[in-house]
Write an enzyme that holds these catalytic residues in place. Structure first.
Site, short mmCIF file in Angstrom:
data_model
loop_
_atom_site.label_atom_id
_atom_site.label_comp_id
_atom_site.label_asym_id
_atom_site.label_seq_id
_atom_site.Cartn_x
_atom_site.Cartn_y
_atom_site.Cartn_z
N CYS A 16 -35.91 13.01 26.30
CA CYS A 16 -36.09 14.20 25.45
C CYS A 16 -34.89 15.14 25.52
O CYS A 16 -34.64 15.90 24.58
CB CYS A 16 -37.35 14.95 25.84
N ASN A 45 -43.76 15.38 18.97
CA ASN A 45 -42.64 15.24 19.91
C ASN A 45 -41.83 14.00 19.54
O ASN A 45 -42.30 12.88 19.74
CB ASN A 45 -43.20 15.14 21.33
N HIS A 62 -36.64 21.93 22.26
CA HIS A 62 -37.28 20.62 22.14
C HIS A 62 -38.74 20.85 21.76
O HIS A 62 -39.40 21.74 22.30
CB HIS A 62 -37.17 19.89 23.48
#
Ligand code: UT7
EC number: 2.3.1.180
Length: 326
Positions: free
Chosen positions: A115, A282, A252
């Site tokens: 990520c 996500n 993020h």
């Protein structure tokens, strides 16, 4: 004093057309739209088609970024793809993108920081461009995270989506001040002792399989807010700007509650927070450039704005932040 900065001159994005809503998931997983929205803010995610490898998503985003920068594939001498869902164990997705774009022989490789991959890749590309080793770099975050889902694990499979975002980085002359366009400060972090909180349980040198994503979500959540805040302050200090000067915060996109928690802890006005978690879920390394492209396209983010990017996720854990002027 004149300095060379790496400047973002174009941004692009690609989302596969298939949209999966929370209600779609609740038909085969024991979950509900109500739970997912309340705990995460996620309402839908995009899912790549079975015959759509991550390099296709990355290539589409790269084409859009090049067009926005007024460049063509022939100009590109560096491609870095941040991804954890490569087409193949090797070659790197970056070399496949190079071939698909028709870019000439140059530098191309992938960065694996899950990520946080886009922030890591941006920092690596900044080194190449600012030191004159590349003139026109493509930095791409691209993921097909839905391929790593265990569809019987409701604690993870509702959280992720697919997509790609890309930026073009070119060298620009600056005065060496915080008014310069370009990368101003980074803070990158990794803590390999936290692997068990978030990992994929397969790989070429262990199981010989791709594996499925495993996460202790509530423990990752606790680490996220505290660790990200430290990295944000460190990146701002390196940049020489107070966090309060930032025009836009592009985090993020893992969970709306994390975005709000970090913004609150760092004293960032919630009107400055770009949130796409509701519509993208996500997308790991793709989430920051996707959110950046989204807020440029809707007219919020403009050339000259001071941006704060941050990410946190698996691959250690890893996390990091970046301050740049667009
Ligand atoms: O990008 C990588 C970084 N990842 C993250 O940042 C993710 C960080 N973590 C999170 O976002 C949150 O921890 C989650 C969204 C994953 C989970 O939210 P939570 O509030 O921490 O819930 P929990 O894991 O503590 O679970 C609470 C309850 C449990 O039920 P019991 O044991 O209390 O009866 C879970 O079984 O919620 C249940 N649950 C669900 N219920 C309906 C877990 N997933 C679901 C689901 N639908 N999808």
């Amino acid at each position: 004093m004149s300095v060379v900065r790496s400047v973002v001159t174009g941004v692009g994005a690609y989302l596969p057309p298939k949209v999966v809503t929370n209600d779609d998931l609740s038909k085969f997983v024991d979950t509900s739209d109500e739970w997912i929205v309340e705990r995460t803010g996620i309402r839908q995610r995009h899912q790549a088609a079975d015959d759509q490898p991550v390099s296709d998503l990355a290539t589409e985003a790269a084409r859009e970024a090049l067009a926005a920068a007024g460049k063509t594939a022939a100009d590109v001498d560096l491609i870095i793809v941040a991804t954890t869902t490569a087409d193949l164990t090797f070659p790197a997705v970056a070399t496949i993108v190079q071939r698909k774009l028709g870019a000439p022989v140059g530098i191309a490789f992938d960065v694996q920081a899950v990520c946080s991959g886009f922030v890591y890749a941006l920092s690596v590309a900044d080194g190449f461009v600012a030191r004159g080793h590349a003139k026109c770099a493509l930095v791409i975050g691209a993921e097909t995270m839905t391929r790593l889902m265990d569809w019987s694990d409701r604690g993870t499979c509702v959280l992720f989506g697919d997509g790609a975002g890309a930026v073009v980085l070119e060298a620009g002359e600056g005065e060496g001040t915080t008014s310069d366009r370009g990368m101003l400060g980074f803070a990158l972090r990794a803590d390999g002792s936290k692997q068990e909180l978030l990992y994929v349980d397969g790989g070429p040198s262990t199981t010989g399989t791709v594996g499925k994503l495993r996460m202790l979500g509530n423990q990752v959540f606790k680490h996220a807010v505290v660790n990200i805040s430290e990295a944000i302050h460190a990146a701002a200090e390196k940049a020489g700007v107070p966090v309060s000067d930032v025009d836009w915060f592009i985090p993020h996109q893992a969970n709306q509650r994390i975005l709000q928690g970090v913004a609150h802890r760092c004293g960032i006005d919630e009107n400055k927070v770009v949130s796409t978690v509701a519509i993208h879920a996500n997308t790991s390394a793709a989430s920051i450039p996707l959110a950046l492209a989204h807020a440029i396209n809707d007219g919020r983010i403009k050339k000259g704005d001071l941006l704060l990017l941050e990410a946190m996720g698996g691959g250690g854990l890893t996390w990091g932040a970046c301050v740049l002027r667009l």
